[in-house]
Design an enzyme around this catalytic site. Structure first.
Site: not given
Length: 274
Positions: A51, A119, A188
């Protein structure tokens, strides 16, 4: 008698211990040394998320983020922290081609940053990759549900898990990633009943980390800039715990005014002869 303080950095195994003890796991994203240092005392793990492409570089999505960008910012976060586990996102294009490509990318991240885990996004289709990495000493955090690197195939940022098929596929994803050895799984943008079912499924032994999922997850994570109120627009699942955008705007406005009217710098900010 002096008190012994445990000053070691947390590891992926500590996340499993927190789940076993029923202790909620606290996580936030960070990509700067200074901000990471502020989070260090409060978070169990800090995610250097892709992000950063949007919050640091103004990109429209995470897709253009490179492995070099992730490594550079992870190095900064590691320098700013001493306690929290640091997890680094594997960016789009760095692991999908093969298990060997994934290992090469993960090895670079761990060797060049000193971070404690990586991740990657994706469910059952990446279970073999997760197993391949964990068997070679790479702690891997999974990520299912709304996976931003797949927005083009998902049709945008859409809530996942709607309908019987959606729920079934997500549970299969979580089960496969957990059985492959993931140290935790980020859930998510998943409808709450489905996220709750995943978090409570006995076959999903990996800790679940919610972001727009369910409060019963073993932990929660948010993008730091979102929860601090720095982002102009945020998803429904974000709670703003601060209003820094407003405060920064006011501080910069005051600075500009004082420069223009000659009040800054004043005597207190000026060096004299003595």
């Amino acid at each position: 008698m002096s008190q012994v303080v445990d000053s070691r950095r947390l590891t992926a195994l500590d996340l499993a211990r927190r789940k076993a003890e029923g202790r909620k796991i606290v996580a936030l994203t960070a990509c700067h040394a200074q901000m990471a240092g502020l989070l260090d005392a409060h978070c169990d793990f800090i995610l250097v998320g892709d992000s950063l492409g949007m919050v640091m570089h103004g990109l429209d999505s995470t897709l253009p983020v490179t492995l070099e960008m992730m490594i550079l910012q992870a190095q900064a976060v590691m320098r700013g922290t001493a306690r929290a586990l640091v997890v680094v996102d594997m960016p789009f294009g760095s692991y999908e081609a093969s298990r060997e490509q994934a290992f090469a990318s993960a090895a670079r991240i761990l060797k060049e940053t000193g971070a404690g885990a990586v991740k990657l996004e994706g469910g059952a289709r990446f279970a073999e990759t997760v197993a391949f990495l964990t068997q070679r000493g790479v702690p891997v955090m999974g990520h299912i549900g709304l996976t931003p690197q797949s927005i083009h195939t998902m049709g945008g940022f859409r809530v996942q898990g709607k309908g019987p098929d959606g729920a079934r596929l997500l549970l299969e994803d979580a089960r496969a990633i957990s059985e492959a050895g993931a140290c935790a799984i980020v859930l998510e943008g998943i409808v709450e009943p489905v996220a709750r079912a995943i978090a409570g499924a006995p076959e999903v032994t990996a800790p679940t980390i919610g972001i727009g999922a369910s409060p019963v997850c073993d932990g929660q994570i948010l993008v730091l800039e979102d929860m601090l109120g720095l982002s102009e627009r945020t998803p429904k699942f974000v709670k703003r715990f601060g209003t820094l955008r407003t405060q920064i705007d006011a501080a910069v406005r005051l600075y500009a005014e004082e420069v223009r009217d000659g009040h800054f710098p004043g005597d207190a900010q000026t060096y004299g002869e003595r």
